[in-house]
Design an enzyme around this catalytic site. Structure first.
Site, PDB file in Angstrom:
ATOM      1  N   LYS A  50      33.454 -45.347 -14.750  1.00  0.00           N
ATOM      2  CA  LYS A  50      32.121 -44.892 -14.318  1.00  0.00           C
ATOM      3  C   LYS A  50      31.005 -45.791 -14.856  1.00  0.00           C
ATOM      4  O   LYS A  50      29.938 -45.879 -14.258  1.00  0.00           O
ATOM      5  CB  LYS A  50      31.911 -43.442 -14.710  1.00  0.00           C
ATOM      6  CG  LYS A  50      32.831 -42.527 -13.912  1.00  0.00           C
ATOM      7  CD  LYS A  50      32.605 -41.064 -14.170  1.00  0.00           C
ATOM      8  CE  LYS A  50      33.506 -40.227 -13.276  1.00  0.00           C
ATOM      9  NZ  LYS A  50      34.941 -40.308 -13.656  1.00  0.00           N
TER      10      LYS A  50
HETATM   11  C1  LIG Z   1      35.966 -40.057 -12.697  1.00  0.00           C
HETATM   12  C2  LIG Z   1      37.336 -40.577 -12.998  1.00  0.00           C
HETATM   13  C3  LIG Z   1      38.342 -40.644 -12.008  1.00  0.00           C
HETATM   14  C4  LIG Z   1      38.141 -40.107 -10.607  1.00  0.00           C
HETATM   15  O1  LIG Z   1      37.257 -40.902  -9.854  1.00  0.00           O
HETATM   16  P1  LIG Z   1      36.604 -40.330  -8.516  1.00  0.00           P
HETATM   17  O2  LIG Z   1      35.598 -41.331  -8.099  1.00  0.00           O
HETATM   18  O3  LIG Z   1      35.990 -39.009  -8.895  1.00  0.00           O
HETATM   19  O4  LIG Z   1      37.696 -40.170  -7.521  1.00  0.00           O
HETATM   20  C5  LIG Z   1      39.562 -41.221 -12.331  1.00  0.00           C
HETATM   21  N1  LIG Z   1      39.800 -41.663 -13.586  1.00  0.00           N
HETATM   22  C6  LIG Z   1      38.872 -41.608 -14.558  1.00  0.00           C
HETATM   23  C7  LIG Z   1      39.224 -42.101 -15.921  1.00  0.00           C
HETATM   24  C8  LIG Z   1      37.600 -41.074 -14.307  1.00  0.00           C
HETATM   25  O5  LIG Z   1      36.690 -41.012 -15.291  1.00  0.00           O
END
Ligand SMILES: *Cc1c(COP(=O)(O)O)cnc(C)c1O
Length: 464
Positions: A112
């Site tokens: 993120k």
């Molecule tokens: C947020 C997250 C996901 C999922 O991603 P999306 O965009 O919500 O599908 C997968 N792995 C980690 C470590 C995350 O923080």
């Protein structure tokens, strides 16, 4: 560039207004009215560029007409300057023709950061240009809160308040939020559950007067700017393994569908992708959809990969809008069914269109631990539980072995040390940037689960 809502009723907006709005006024999500495309030579020219240069090229068409248009390169450079790997998102070989794309070299060790570090700067610059300020409020069970705080800290035009439930986030996650030293960052420990935190945030947004007075905003994954910034690493990774002159495939551990949808955007823009492989944990709403054509909500169960513990994938609405020929009425109709009956069925032609690109595979916790252990035994490399779900999906998909396969490694193993140690007997070490996390001073305010108390705290602490 103009943006339209997936439900067809909200006004069309330019990038700056889409960034600040988040959700559209008709409840839909903003998407570009038309996809910009790159020619083969433009994509080929990305190979060998550094990450921030690729970022500036990929995002440029989306910010035409925005105040960001002029200094996008500088913004991208600043966004990724503090990432701890010089490649920003390095590729690690896992097996013949299969790579991991390491998306965990940002400040909070999860993917993120790749979007939020850029989006935090975008907020600050657009707000400055407009002479506005915003107050971001959010609830977190631990995962997104820290990435949002890191993205917004020390931004002049932003104050951020993140609510977390007392005693219910892991110590690593809590410390990643509460040890950030910045006068615009406010951590609120709520003496309640995560649901209480979410309800408090919803209630603040629902209070029209408070919302306007405080200029409330959110940085959740429905914001188009986050998707846009995630498109970058699909191009970045693909050109390193032969695109645009050959097809590639991606496997993506998925929750809200934001990450993998960004891949679909890259394909719309011209990247030759044979397949998107969606990995789910036991919360397998997407895998069930791919198998049946019906999207059906069920309760959430906790798993080893908590960032994918979701009941419904909100960004799927963007895919649906495209598959339904940009028919906002049809999207609104299906989403209404979901609200009323907890299920909807995608019309046959649209479902077939989606299956041309997507497949899904699920993995339970025992399987997740097994994959972590197997990868460690085969390669000596530690992966986190989310990445393990992606690796499993990649292997289960049995795509043509001649097609380069890229699995998104979405978190650093040290972010989930207990699961990794349980699976392998090895406790992953923290990267040096976070070595002192446990000796840093924590700062948070404990408040009761009471709307008026929380609102008063926000009012007193926003900068004028
Ligand atoms: C947020 C997250 C996901 C999922 O991603 P999306 O965009 O919500 O599908 C997968 N792995 C980690 C470590 C995350 O923080």
């Amino acid at each position: 560039m103009r943006y339209v809502s997936t439900r067809g009723l909200a006004p069309k907006l330019g990038f700056d207004d889409v960034l600040l709005a988040g959700l559209a006024t008709d409840g839909g999500l903003y998407v570009p009215a038309a996809w910009p495309t790159f020619g083969e030579s433009e994509m080929a020219a990305m190979e060998g560029l550094d990450y921030s240069s690729v970022a500036a090229r990929v995002m440029a068409p989306y910010v035409v007409g925005s105040v960001l248009e002029k200094d996008l390169s500088a913004l991208a450079e600043e966004a990724y300057a503090l990432f701890t790997h010089k490649a920003v998102a390095p590729l690690t070989p896992l097996a013949a023709n299969h790579w991991l794309v390491e998306l965990f070299h940002g400040p909070t060790l999860a993917f993120k950061d790749y979007a939020l570090q850029a989006v935090g700067l975008m907020f600050d610059r657009v707000l400055h240009a407009k002479g506005h300020r915003i107050t971001i409020v959010g609830a977190t069970s631990g995962d997104t809160g820290s990435a949002a705080i890191e993205a917004c800290k020390n931004k002049d035009a932003v104050d951020i308040f993140i609510l977390h439930p007392a005693g219910r986030t892991s110590e690593v996650q809590r410390r990643q939020m509460t040890t950030v030293e910045a006068k615009n960052v406010h951590n609120i420990e709520v003496t309640g559950t995560f649901d209480d935190c979410q309800n408090l945030v919803k209630a603040m947004f629902a209070d029209e007067g408070f919302r306007r007075q405080m200029n409330l905003s959110a940085v959740n994954s429905i914001n188009w700017a986050r998707i846009m910034a995630q498109v970058v690493y699909y191009f970045w990774a693909a050109v390193q393994v032969g695109a645009p002159y050959r097809q590639v495939a991606f496997s993506v551990p998925t929750g809200n569908f934001g990450n993998v949808f960004a891949g679909r955007v890259a394909a719309h823009m011209g990247l030759p992708v044979s397949q998107f492989i969606v990995g789910s944990n036991r919360n397998d709403v997407l895998t069930r959809y791919f198998e049946t054509g019906a999207m059906t909500m069920e309760g959430v169960v906790p798993t080893l990969s908590p960032s994918m513990d979701i009941q419904i994938s909100s960004n799927f609405e963007r895919l649906l809008f495209g598959a339904l020929g940009q028919d906002g009425d049809a999207v609104a109709h299906l989403l209404k069914q979901l609200q009323q009956n907890r299920t909807y069925t995608v019309p046959h032609a649209a479902h077939a269109d989606i299956l041309r690109y997507f497949t899904g595979h699920r993995l339970d916790d025992a399987g997740t631990a097994r994959v972590i252990r197997d990868i460690y035994a085969e390669t000596g490399y530690l992966i986190d539980p989310h990445t393990a779900v992606g690796v499993h999906a990649a292997r289960a998909s049995q795509i043509d072995s001649a097609i380069p396969l890229l699995t998104m490694a979405t978190a650093h193993p040290a972010k989930f040390p207990d699961a990794v140690e349980m699976a392998t007997g090895v406790r992953p070490a923290f990267p040096s940037s976070l070595k002192d996390l446990f000796s840093r001073t924590e700062r948070f305010t404990t408040l009761d689960t009471d709307l008026d108390t929380i609102k008063a705290f926000v009012r007193e602490n926003v900068r004028k």
